[in-house]
Design a protein around this motif. Structure first.
Motif, PDB file in Angstrom:
ATOM      1  N   SER A 150       0.828  -1.211   0.000  1.00 54.58           N
ATOM      2  CA  SER A 150       0.000   0.000   0.000  1.00 54.58           C
ATOM      3  C   SER A 150       0.863   1.263   0.000  1.00 54.58           C
ATOM      4  O   SER A 150       0.404   2.337  -0.406  1.00 54.58           O
ATOM      5  CB  SER A 150      -0.931   0.010   1.214  1.00 54.58           C
ATOM      6  OG  SER A 150      -0.202   0.159   2.424  1.00 54.58           O
ATOM      7  N   VAL A 151       2.111   1.135   0.455  1.00 57.17           N
ATOM      8  CA  VAL A 151       3.029   2.286   0.498  1.00 57.17           C
ATOM      9  C   VAL A 151       3.329   2.791  -0.914  1.00 57.17           C
ATOM     10  O   VAL A 151       3.687   3.953  -1.098  1.00 57.17           O
ATOM     11  CB  VAL A 151       4.321   1.907   1.245  1.00 57.17           C
ATOM     12  CG1 VAL A 151       5.343   3.031   1.202  1.00 57.17           C
ATOM     13  CG2 VAL A 151       4.019   1.543   2.686  1.00 57.17           C
ATOM     14  N   LEU A 152       3.160   1.940  -1.912  1.00 58.03           N
ATOM     15  CA  LEU A 152       3.430   2.347  -3.294  1.00 58.03           C
ATOM     16  C   LEU A 152       2.541   3.506  -3.726  1.00 58.03           C
ATOM     17  O   LEU A 152       2.874   4.244  -4.658  1.00 58.03           O
ATOM     18  CB  LEU A 152       3.230   1.165  -4.244  1.00 58.03           C
ATOM     19  CG  LEU A 152       4.247   0.023  -4.123  1.00 58.03           C
ATOM     20  CD1 LEU A 152       3.783  -1.195  -4.895  1.00 58.03           C
ATOM     21  CD2 LEU A 152       5.625   0.480  -4.615  1.00 58.03           C
ATOM     22  N   ALA A 153       1.427   3.707  -3.042  1.00 56.65           N
ATOM     23  CA  ALA A 153       0.510   4.800  -3.388  1.00 56.65           C
ATOM     24  C   ALA A 153       0.875   6.107  -2.693  1.00 56.65           C
ATOM     25  O   ALA A 153       0.281   7.151  -2.988  1.00 56.65           O
ATOM     26  CB  ALA A 153      -0.928   4.415  -3.030  1.00 56.65           C
ATOM     27  N   ARG A 154       1.831   6.077  -1.795  1.00 55.20           N
ATOM     28  CA  ARG A 154       2.238   7.305  -1.095  1.00 55.20           C
ATOM     29  C   ARG A 154       2.821   8.303  -2.080  1.00 55.20           C
ATOM     30  O   ARG A 154       3.482   7.929  -3.052  1.00 55.20           O
ATOM     31  CB  ARG A 154       3.277   6.992  -0.029  1.00 55.20           C
ATOM     32  CG  ARG A 154       2.697   6.340   1.204  1.00 55.20           C
ATOM     33  CD  ARG A 154       3.443   6.808   2.422  1.00 55.20           C
ATOM     34  NE  ARG A 154       2.908   6.196   3.635  1.00 55.20           N
ATOM     35  CZ  ARG A 154       3.168   6.622   4.841  1.00 55.20           C
ATOM     36  NH1 ARG A 154       3.952   7.672   5.016  1.00 55.20           N
ATOM     37  NH2 ARG A 154       2.665   6.030   5.905  1.00 55.20           N
ATOM     38  N   THR A 155       2.612   9.596  -1.803  1.00 54.55           N
ATOM     39  CA  THR A 155       3.128  10.633  -2.686  1.00 54.55           C
ATOM     40  C   THR A 155       4.174  11.478  -1.968  1.00 54.55           C
ATOM     41  O   THR A 155       4.144  11.629  -0.750  1.00 54.55           O
ATOM     42  CB  THR A 155       1.996  11.550  -3.166  1.00 54.55           C
ATOM     43  OG1 THR A 155       1.333  12.120  -2.038  1.00 54.55           O
ATOM     44  CG2 THR A 155       0.994  10.769  -4.004  1.00 54.55           C
ATOM     45  N   ASP A 156       5.090  12.026  -2.757  1.00 57.72           N
ATOM     46  CA  ASP A 156       6.069  12.964  -2.210  1.00 57.72           C
ATOM     47  C   ASP A 156       5.503  14.377  -2.280  1.00 57.72           C
ATOM     48  O   ASP A 156       4.338  14.581  -2.654  1.00 57.72           O
ATOM     49  CB  ASP A 156       7.411  12.837  -2.934  1.00 57.72           C
ATOM     50  CG  ASP A 156       7.337  13.231  -4.412  1.00 57.72           C
ATOM     51  OD1 ASP A 156       6.301  13.787  -4.850  1.00 57.72           O
ATOM     52  OD2 ASP A 156       8.328  13.006  -5.135  1.00 57.72           O
ATOM     53  N   ALA A 157       6.312  15.375  -1.944  1.00 56.65           N
ATOM     54  CA  ALA A 157       5.844  16.759  -1.916  1.00 56.65           C
ATOM     55  C   ALA A 157       5.396  17.248  -3.290  1.00 56.65           C
ATOM     56  O   ALA A 157       4.583  18.166  -3.392  1.00 56.65           O
ATOM     57  CB  ALA A 157       6.940  17.674  -1.376  1.00 56.65           C
ATOM     58  N   GLY A 158       5.898  16.618  -4.344  1.00 53.69           N
ATOM     59  CA  GLY A 158       5.519  16.997  -5.703  1.00 53.69           C
ATOM     60  C   GLY A 158       4.365  16.200  -6.266  1.00 53.69           C
ATOM     61  O   GLY A 158       4.009  16.361  -7.443  1.00 53.69           O
ATOM     62  N   GLY A 159       3.765  15.331  -5.438  1.00 50.36           N
ATOM     63  CA  GLY A 159       2.630  14.533  -5.893  1.00 50.36           C
ATOM     64  C   GLY A 159       3.006  13.263  -6.635  1.00 50.36           C
ATOM     65  O   GLY A 159       2.135  12.560  -7.153  1.00 50.36           O
ATOM     66  N   ILE A 160       4.289  12.926  -6.673  1.00 51.70           N
ATOM     67  CA  ILE A 160       4.735  11.705  -7.354  1.00 51.70           C
ATOM     68  C   ILE A 160       4.590  10.527  -6.407  1.00 51.70           C
ATOM     69  O   ILE A 160       5.063  10.573  -5.269  1.00 51.70           O
ATOM     70  CB  ILE A 160       6.202  11.825  -7.817  1.00 51.70           C
ATOM     71  CG1 ILE A 160       6.342  12.956  -8.834  1.00 51.70           C
ATOM     72  CG2 ILE A 160       6.712  10.512  -8.405  1.00 51.70           C
ATOM     73  CD1 ILE A 160       7.783  13.258  -9.213  1.00 51.70           C
ATOM     74  N   THR A 161       3.937   9.466  -6.848  1.00 52.92           N
ATOM     75  CA  THR A 161       3.782   8.282  -5.999  1.00 52.92           C
ATOM     76  C   THR A 161       5.086   7.501  -5.934  1.00 52.92           C
ATOM     77  O   THR A 161       5.950   7.623  -6.818  1.00 52.92           O
ATOM     78  CB  THR A 161       2.676   7.358  -6.526  1.00 52.92           C
ATOM     79  OG1 THR A 161       3.075   6.842  -7.820  1.00 52.92           O
ATOM     80  CG2 THR A 161       1.343   8.078  -6.647  1.00 52.92           C
ATOM     81  N   LEU A 162       5.198   6.676  -4.912  1.00 53.89           N
ATOM     82  CA  LEU A 162       6.361   5.800  -4.811  1.00 53.89           C
ATOM     83  C   LEU A 162       6.429   4.878  -6.012  1.00 53.89           C
ATOM     84  O   LEU A 162       7.509   4.623  -6.552  1.00 53.89           O
ATOM     85  CB  LEU A 162       6.300   4.991  -3.515  1.00 53.89           C
ATOM     86  CG  LEU A 162       7.365   3.906  -3.331  1.00 53.89           C
ATOM     87  CD1 LEU A 162       8.768   4.494  -3.422  1.00 53.89           C
ATOM     88  CD2 LEU A 162       7.170   3.186  -2.006  1.00 53.89           C
ATOM     89  N   ALA A 163       5.276   4.376  -6.441  1.00 48.71           N
ATOM     90  CA  ALA A 163       5.248   3.489  -7.608  1.00 48.71           C
ATOM     91  C   ALA A 163       5.826   4.188  -8.837  1.00 48.71           C
ATOM     92  O   ALA A 163       6.613   3.611  -9.589  1.00 48.71           O
ATOM     93  CB  ALA A 163       3.819   3.030  -7.880  1.00 48.71           C
ATOM     94  N   ARG A 164       5.443   5.442  -9.033  1.00 48.73           N
ATOM     95  CA  ARG A 164       5.948   6.197 -10.184  1.00 48.73           C
ATOM     96  C   ARG A 164       7.438   6.486 -10.028  1.00 48.73           C
ATOM     97  O   ARG A 164       8.203   6.418 -11.004  1.00 48.73           O
ATOM     98  CB  ARG A 164       5.161   7.507 -10.327  1.00 48.73           C
ATOM     99  CG  ARG A 164       5.662   8.412 -11.450  1.00 48.73           C
ATOM    100  CD  ARG A 164       5.642   7.718 -12.795  1.00 48.73           C
ATOM    101  NE  ARG A 164       6.189   8.566 -13.847  1.00 48.73           N
ATOM    102  CZ  ARG A 164       6.809   8.112 -14.927  1.00 48.73           C
ATOM    103  NH1 ARG A 164       6.955   6.792 -15.108  1.00 48.73           N
ATOM    104  NH2 ARG A 164       7.258   8.951 -15.836  1.00 48.73           N
ATOM    105  N   ALA A 165       7.857   6.799  -8.810  1.00 44.97           N
ATOM    106  CA  ALA A 165       9.277   7.053  -8.574  1.00 44.97           C
ATOM    107  C   ALA A 165      10.117   5.836  -8.922  1.00 44.97           C
ATOM    108  O   ALA A 165      11.202   5.961  -9.496  1.00 44.97           O
ATOM    109  CB  ALA A 165       9.498   7.450  -7.117  1.00 44.97           C
ATOM    110  N   LEU A 166       9.618   4.649  -8.584  1.00 46.10           N
ATOM    111  CA  LEU A 166      10.342   3.425  -8.925  1.00 46.10           C
ATOM    112  C   LEU A 166      10.407   3.221 -10.438  1.00 46.10           C
ATOM    113  O   LEU A 166      11.426   2.770 -10.969  1.00 46.10           O
ATOM    114  CB  LEU A 166       9.685   2.221  -8.247  1.00 46.10           C
ATOM    115  CG  LEU A 166       9.805   2.185  -6.720  1.00 46.10           C
ATOM    116  CD1 LEU A 166       8.985   1.044  -6.137  1.00 46.10           C
ATOM    117  CD2 LEU A 166      11.260   2.052  -6.288  1.00 46.10           C
ATOM    118  N   GLU A 167       9.342   3.575 -11.125  1.00 46.27           N
ATOM    119  CA  GLU A 167       9.361   3.492 -12.596  1.00 46.27           C
ATOM    120  C   GLU A 167      10.439   4.411 -13.167  1.00 46.27           C
ATOM    121  O   GLU A 167      11.183   4.027 -14.077  1.00 46.27           O
ATOM    122  CB  GLU A 167       8.002   3.890 -13.162  1.00 46.27           C
ATOM    123  CG  GLU A 167       6.891   2.878 -12.932  1.00 46.27           C
ATOM    124  CD  GLU A 167       5.564   3.378 -13.480  1.00 46.27           C
ATOM    125  OE1 GLU A 167       5.556   4.435 -14.163  1.00 46.27           O
ATOM    126  OE2 GLU A 167       4.536   2.727 -13.230  1.00 46.27           O
TER     127      GLU A 167
END
Length: 421
Positions: A150-167
């Protein structure tokens, strides 16, 4: 022999300096998880692992992993690890020192052509600090098999999710479950880290044995009052969210001072919505970081502070939102590994000083599936999370000798266990 350890320590220091030169900003060292600076730093560490001839891979959360294999295919795995991400405006040694010491240990074993009764995996964890996504131990939780998808849905200050960051990092999140080391395959875990406290510095001792790691509870608080004109709203009619937050900060400090016995409380973040010099603050968000080596004290303190703050909000006529965002229980290091590490410290000619770590470490999630131990290394005045962070060459050389002796003790013990009766 001492000259050899000094030479090895000098090589580690050169690598520390090279890695520290890679930063998101010019002040201090900043390499937060997934940023271009982080990826560049990881690539540098990877180049050193490749030069040593170690097989390497990057797993689904971005951990960099290298392995020195035993000739026994059924051997268990002993992990050397620390992290290579940093806080903002960090020092050079918190995390990377343990990784680069681990690399040196493997290089030494390769040069000795040592035959091992166990595999050794060196892991540079991708995110221990939790700066970007406000959740610590991302890298080690994957290895320990406790990562919450579920942590993959977390967002950073810029709204980027962890899932997207890994991509963006080209890490394959679909492999995360398979990246765990099965509990049955672990032999143990060893982390080398600067103390981040002043005890070793004051006592002039180069290393210490870590017996336990304090538990942590982190909360995010929001005080909501009513924004208003700074010149027209009477003082006794205000709903000032910042005044409520300021009182909370002092309550947390006084509570920890009064209860002591290892309890510490920190408000490290404070942000005002729509801040202006002529506007009464209407909304303030802040953090609470509460730590103790005693699980009961930790939970009792957390609940007491929450109760006090709820009463404060009512008294000041502001709304309070209180969210627990992280909780880790205190961890005791493994007695059997600690016995071997204590023997290595004594054999190297040093006092065996036992310390409890107030800081969190990747050993916390790993300890749920494997025996874990830690070695603290003296740092300048105990300063950490600060550009002034520093380690003396002589202390690093002493720590290398202790680590060498510890691995030898572990090797001998496991060879003896396999000998016929």
């Amino acid at each position: 022999m001492q000259q050899e350890y000094t030479i090895r320590a000098e090589r580690i220091m050169r690598r520390i300096q090279q890695l520290a030169a890679i930063s998101e900003d010019a002040d201090g060292v900043t390499r937060t998880f997934g940023t271009p600076a982080f990826l560049q730093g990881r690539a540098l560490v990877q180049s050193w692992l490749e030069a040593a001839g170690l097989p390497i891979r990057v797993d689904g959360i971005g951990n960099l992993r290298a392995c020195l294999l035993s000739k026994n295919p059924e051997a268990k795995t002993f992990v050397l690890a620390s992290h290579i991400d940093t806080v903002v405006n960090a020092g050079k040694f918190d995390g990377p020192l343990g990784v680069l010491m681990g690399l040196d240990l493997l290089e030494h074993l390769l040069a000795q052509q040592a035959e091992l009764p166990f595999h050794i995996e060196l892991i540079a964890f991708s995110d221990e600090e939790g700066v970007r996504f406000h959740t610590t131990y991302l890298g080690s939780e994957v290895v320990a098999g406790s990562f919450n998808p579920s942590v993959l849905a977390r967002t950073d200050a810029g709204g980027i999710t962890l899932a997207r960051a890994l991509e963006i990092m080209e890490a394959d999140a679909t492999q995360i479950a398979a990246d765990a080391i099965p509990a049955a395959d672990w032999l143990g875990y060893f982390e080398m880290h600067i103390e981040q406290g002043p005890v070793l510095w004051e006592r002039q001792i180069p290393v210490a044995l870590v017996t336990a790691i304090a538990g942590q509870m982190r909360a995010e608080l929001t005080f909501r009052g009513m924004a208003g004109h700074a010149g027209t709203v009477p003082m006794d009619m205000r709903q000032d969210a910042l005044c409520a937050a300021a009182e909370f900060v002092l309550i947390a400090e006084q509570f920890a001072l009064q209860h002591d016995q290892g309890l510490v409380a920190t408000v490290g973040k404070l942000s005002l919505s729509h801040a202006a010099s002529n506007v009464i603050p209407g909304e303030v968000r802040c953090s609470l970081d509460l730590r103790s080596p005693d699980a009961i004290q930790l939970t009792d303190a957390y609940q007491a502070l929450k109760t006090y703050t709820e009463a404060l909000a009512i008294q000041r006529n502001v709304a309070l939102s209180w969210n627990l965002i992280q909780e880790t229980a205190p961890v005791a290091c493994a007695a059997e590994l600690n016995e071997l590490l204590a023997q290595a410290i004594a054999d190297a000619g040093h006092e065996v000083l036992a310390l409890v770590s107030g800081a969190g470490h990747d050993a916390v999630p790993v300890s749920a599936v494997a025996p874990a131990t830690m070695l603290f290394i003296r740092c300048f005045k105990g300063i950490s999370h600060n550009p002034l962070e520093d380690v003396e060459l002589a202390d690093l050389a002493a720590a290398l000798e202790v680590a060498d002796r510890f691995l030898m003790e572990l090797k001998i013990k496991n060879e003896e266990l396999k000998m016929p009766a």
